[in-house]
Every structure is written in C-alpha cells, then in structure tokens.
Design an enzyme around this catalytic site. Structure first.
Site, short mmCIF file in Angstrom:
data_model
loop_
_atom_site.label_atom_id
_atom_site.label_comp_id
_atom_site.label_asym_id
_atom_site.label_seq_id
_atom_site.Cartn_x
_atom_site.Cartn_y
_atom_site.Cartn_z
N TYR A 92 34.65 44.32 43.53
CA TYR A 92 34.88 44.33 44.98
C TYR A 92 35.71 45.57 45.31
O TYR A 92 36.64 45.89 44.57
CB TYR A 92 35.70 43.11 45.39
CG TYR A 92 35.14 41.77 44.98
CD1 TYR A 92 34.06 41.21 45.66
CD2 TYR A 92 35.70 41.07 43.92
CE1 TYR A 92 33.58 39.97 45.29
CE2 TYR A 92 35.22 39.82 43.55
CZ TYR A 92 34.15 39.28 44.23
OH TYR A 92 33.68 38.05 43.87
N ARG A 95 39.80 45.20 45.26
CA ARG A 95 40.60 44.62 44.17
C ARG A 95 39.92 44.85 42.83
O ARG A 95 38.69 44.88 42.74
CB ARG A 95 40.86 43.13 44.39
CG ARG A 95 39.63 42.27 44.62
CD ARG A 95 40.02 41.13 45.57
NE ARG A 95 39.06 40.05 45.64
CZ ARG A 95 38.00 40.06 46.48
NH1 ARG A 95 37.73 41.12 47.22
NH2 ARG A 95 37.22 39.01 46.53
N CYS A 108 40.31 27.83 25.24
CA CYS A 108 39.71 26.69 25.93
C CYS A 108 38.25 26.61 25.54
O CYS A 108 37.56 27.63 25.49
CB CYS A 108 39.85 26.89 27.44
SG CYS A 108 41.55 27.30 27.91
N CYS A 111 35.68 28.22 27.98
CA CYS A 111 36.04 29.53 28.53
C CYS A 111 34.82 30.37 28.89
O CYS A 111 33.89 30.50 28.11
CB CYS A 111 36.87 30.30 27.51
SG CYS A 111 37.28 31.97 28.06
N ASP A 309 30.76 31.56 40.56
CA ASP A 309 30.69 32.97 40.21
C ASP A 309 29.21 33.23 39.91
O ASP A 309 28.69 32.74 38.90
CB ASP A 309 31.56 33.26 38.99
CG ASP A 309 32.22 34.62 39.07
OD1 ASP A 309 31.55 35.56 39.55
OD2 ASP A 309 33.39 34.74 38.66
N LYS A 316 31.91 35.89 43.65
CA LYS A 316 32.20 34.47 43.83
C LYS A 316 31.91 34.08 45.27
O LYS A 316 32.29 34.81 46.18
CB LYS A 316 33.68 34.20 43.57
CG LYS A 316 34.11 34.34 42.13
CD LYS A 316 35.57 33.94 41.99
CE LYS A 316 36.16 34.44 40.69
NZ LYS A 316 36.23 35.90 40.60
C1 LIG Z 1 37.32 36.60 40.42
C2 LIG Z 1 37.34 38.05 40.51
C3 LIG Z 1 38.19 38.70 41.42
C4 LIG Z 1 39.13 37.95 42.32
O1 LIG Z 1 38.44 37.29 43.31
P1 LIG Z 1 39.23 36.55 44.48
O2 LIG Z 1 38.13 35.91 45.25
O3 LIG Z 1 39.97 37.60 45.24
O4 LIG Z 1 40.17 35.59 43.83
C5 LIG Z 1 38.16 40.06 41.49
N1 LIG Z 1 37.33 40.78 40.70
C6 LIG Z 1 36.50 40.20 39.83
C7 LIG Z 1 35.62 41.04 39.00
C8 LIG Z 1 36.48 38.81 39.70
O5 LIG Z 1 35.67 38.22 38.82
S1 SF4 Z 2 40.74 33.38 29.05
FE1 SF4 Z 2 39.52 31.61 28.41
S2 SF4 Z 2 40.46 30.86 26.52
FE2 SF4 Z 2 41.93 32.23 27.51
S3 SF4 Z 2 43.25 30.83 28.69
FE3 SF4 Z 2 41.62 31.58 30.07
S4 SF4 Z 2 39.97 30.02 29.95
FE4 SF4 Z 2 41.38 29.67 28.21
#
Ligand SMILES: *Cc1c(COP(=O)(O)O)cnc(C)c1O
Ligand code: SF4
Length: 345
Positions: A92, A95, A108, A111, A309, A316
């Site tokens: 984006y 950010r 996790c 993950c 996502d 997202k």
């Molecule tokens: C999740 C994410 C963000 C942050 O998204 P927000 O909607 O602002 O919380 C920014 N960059 C990337 C690549 C992401 O995956």
């Molecule tokens: S990056 Fe993945 S393994 Fe590490 S704390 Fe976050 S969810 Fe858990």
C-alpha cells in the site's frame, strides 16, 4: 532442556507430556517441515491435547499439518511480489512492513508465514537494515512503518531502540507500529529496557496477536499494562481458528478482556491458505455468523473488523456480514436481531 527453556523438538514435547510416546515419530516428521517452539509461559498453560485445549491447538504440532490441500499456498498473502528491497514489503502506498528477523519465541501451528519463519530464517544484516531504512527515508509517501517479522520483540532492546530512533528521524513517518505476540507468549521479555526502547516523539502502536482469553495470564496482563502506561497505544489482532475461538462465547471473552486492558480489538483475520492449516480454517459464512452474533451483544469498542487477506498480495478487505441491501426505492437495512427495515435516503 531445563525448566526455563522453550520446547523445540518432539522429544522435548514428549518429556513434558504434551505428546504421547506413540506420536513421537509422526511429530518429528511435522517438525522437519515446520518450526516448533513453545515458551515456558505457554507450555505451563496447556491442559490437554490439541483437539481439546485451545492453547495446545495453537502451539503443539499435529500430524494434520502434513495434510496439504490444493488451494493452499507457500506464500498465502503474496508478500514476495511486493518486496522492493530485503526486509520491506510495500503493498500500500502509505505504509510498509519492515521485517528485521524471521525468528519467533513460539511457532504457531496456523502461521501464515510458516514457510518463512524459523530459527534458520535469515535475519537482516546490518547493511540490509540500513538499505531498508534508507528505502523508507527516501519515500515521502510512507506515513506508517509496521515492524513485524518473525516477532520484532524477540530483538534485543538495543536493536529495537536503533530501529525506533532511525524511524523517528524520518519526517514523513507519522506512526510506528509493532506487531508482536511477546507480551502473551514471553511476558518476561517486556522489561523496562524494552519499554524504554520504544520511546519516540512519533505515535508508537503495539498490535498484540492473541487468540484466546486464557493467553491473558496475570503476567501477560502486566506486560500489556507496562506498555500502555508508557504511552503506547495498543490494538489487538486475532485469527479465527476452529477449535480455538470459533464460538461467540470465546470471542466475547477475549475481546472484553482486551478492552479491560485498554487494548482495542482491531482485526479478526479469516484463516489464511497456509499449507497444512486446513483443520483450523472455518468457512467465511461461519465467520460472518459469528460477527453477526457479536454485533448487538458486545460493546462496539470490542468489535474488530473481520478481514480476508486476498491471496496473491491483493490486500486485506473487510468480509463481515452486510447489513445494507440496495432496492429500487432506497435500501433495506438489517438490524442486529435480524429484523429488516426500509431506509429511503
Ligand atoms: C497487513 C498489511 C499491512 C497493514 O494493513 P492495515 O490494514 O493498515 O493494518 C500493510 N502492508 C502489508 C503488506 C500487509 O500485509
Ligand atoms: S509470525 Fe507466525 S509463528 Fe510467529 S508469532 Fe506470528 S503467527 Fe506465530
């Protein structure tokens, strides 16, 4: 293995009684594919097998992780396509993610970055970190830097301070956000030095990743309170996980506990298509039904946005239930109890 070290192998798990001897060979195979670590704080909370205990389900490896389905992806959220320099994901305009390391204190089982995180994961070298910080300094469109990983609170306070100071010196950066699970999974790491390392004239946010109210032990609560009292704004993000938090009661208890700690529930993530995580994923319809239950029964402050996502790095988006339908004359609006009302406007 001493009492205070993390569990990192099938034999550690067996010694602690978290897996049965008969499971050991199968779990060794899982551990060869995906990293394993359970901190003492989390190991002490586990009271049953993954099929029954929400803490075990999140952290104890399970043979179902070796069942891959066709739609699952190695990079489910498409980070790689948006990485201009190592350690930066810029999807984006306003950010970026800054990922200084790939290590976490726990791994996790669900993950979404499970193919990238682990003890062998590459950390950024000092030179790469300099390049990443220079990329941020050179892009005036970047308003927010989201420090993630891995878990950035696994870094030493000295390294965290270095990052915060470098970002604080960039005029166009307004917000520095850390994503971490440390206050819950290793609360002893939230020392005065760590809290001080986050000091900045910029707005510093900490987004706490937590999925079940039982994670919020007295020590975890104290760690969060230290951060909040130091002037850090806290939000939470959770993942909707079958067998962990997929009931209105589990979600309500979690979000209420967070609010009492002055942590605003921010996102509830629909489970990503990470490999071997099918046993955790709910359907989107189930997630929407849960969100509908919460609306009306839980204070608005406690309502996170339910997000997906989009695979492939498309971003997202909210996927919560819709309450508004367009008609010829205007709209039909659904109320929290399910009644419908015409709205002309
Ligand atoms: C999740 C994410 C963000 C942050 O998204 P927000 O909607 O602002 O919380 C920014 N960059 C990337 C690549 C992401 O995956
Ligand atoms: S990056 Fe993945 S393994 Fe590490 S704390 Fe976050 S969810 Fe858990």
């Amino acid at each position: 293995m001493n009492k205070h070290s993390s569990l990192r192998s099938a034999s550690d798990l067996e010694a602690k009684g978290l897996i049965a001897p008969a499971e050991r060979i199968g779990i060794e195979e899982v551990a060869r594919r995906f990293s394993v670590a359970i901190t003492p704080a989390m190991a002490d909370l586990i009271g049953g097998p993954p099929t029954e205990d929400p803490l075990a389900a999140q952290f104890v490896p399970d043979q179902r992780e070796l069942v891959f389905s066709a739609e699952e992806l190695a990079d489910p959220i498409g980070d790689e396509a948006f990485s201009p320099v190592p350690g930066i994901v810029h999807r984006y305009p306003d950010r970026v993610l800054l990922k200084p390391l790939h290590v976490c204190p726990v791994y996790c089982r669900f993950c979404f970055r499970r193919e990238m995180v682990g003890p062998e994961g590459e950390n950024l070298t000092n030179a790469e970190l300099e390049t990443a910080l220079a990329y941020i300094a050179g892009n005036p469109a970047i308003f927010e830097v989201i420090v993630t990983g891995g878990d950035p609170f696994a870094l030493s306070p000295r390294r965290i301070r270095g990052i915060v100071e470098a970002l604080s010196a960039v005029g166009h950066v307004g917000v520095i956000r850390f994503h971490t699970r440390v206050p819950v999974v290793a609360p002893e790491r939230v020392t005065t030095e760590l809290v001080e390392s986050l000091g900045s004239d910029k707005a510093v946010f900490v987004a706490l990743h937590t999925n079940h109210v039982r994670e919020l032990t007295p020590a975890a609560r104290e760690a969060c309170t230290k951060l909040v009292k130091a002037g850090i704004a806290m939000v939470s993000q959770s993942v909707l996980l079958r067998g962990v938090n997929d009931t209105p009661e589990a979600l309500t208890a979690l979000f209420r506990a967070l609010l009492t700690l002055r942590i605003k529930p921010y996102y509830l993530h629909h489970g990503d298509l990470a490999k071997g995580t099918g046993h955790f994923r709910t359907s989107i319809a189930e997630g929407q039904a849960l969100m509908r239950e919460l609306r009306g029964n839980l204070t608005g402050l406690g309502q996170p946005t339910y997000v997906l996502d989009i695979p492939g790095g498309h971003g997202k988006v909210p996927i919560g239930p819709g309450y508004l339908e367009k008609t010829q004359e205007g709209y039909v609006v659904t109320d929290p109890q399910g009644g419908t009302h015409a709205y002309r406007g």
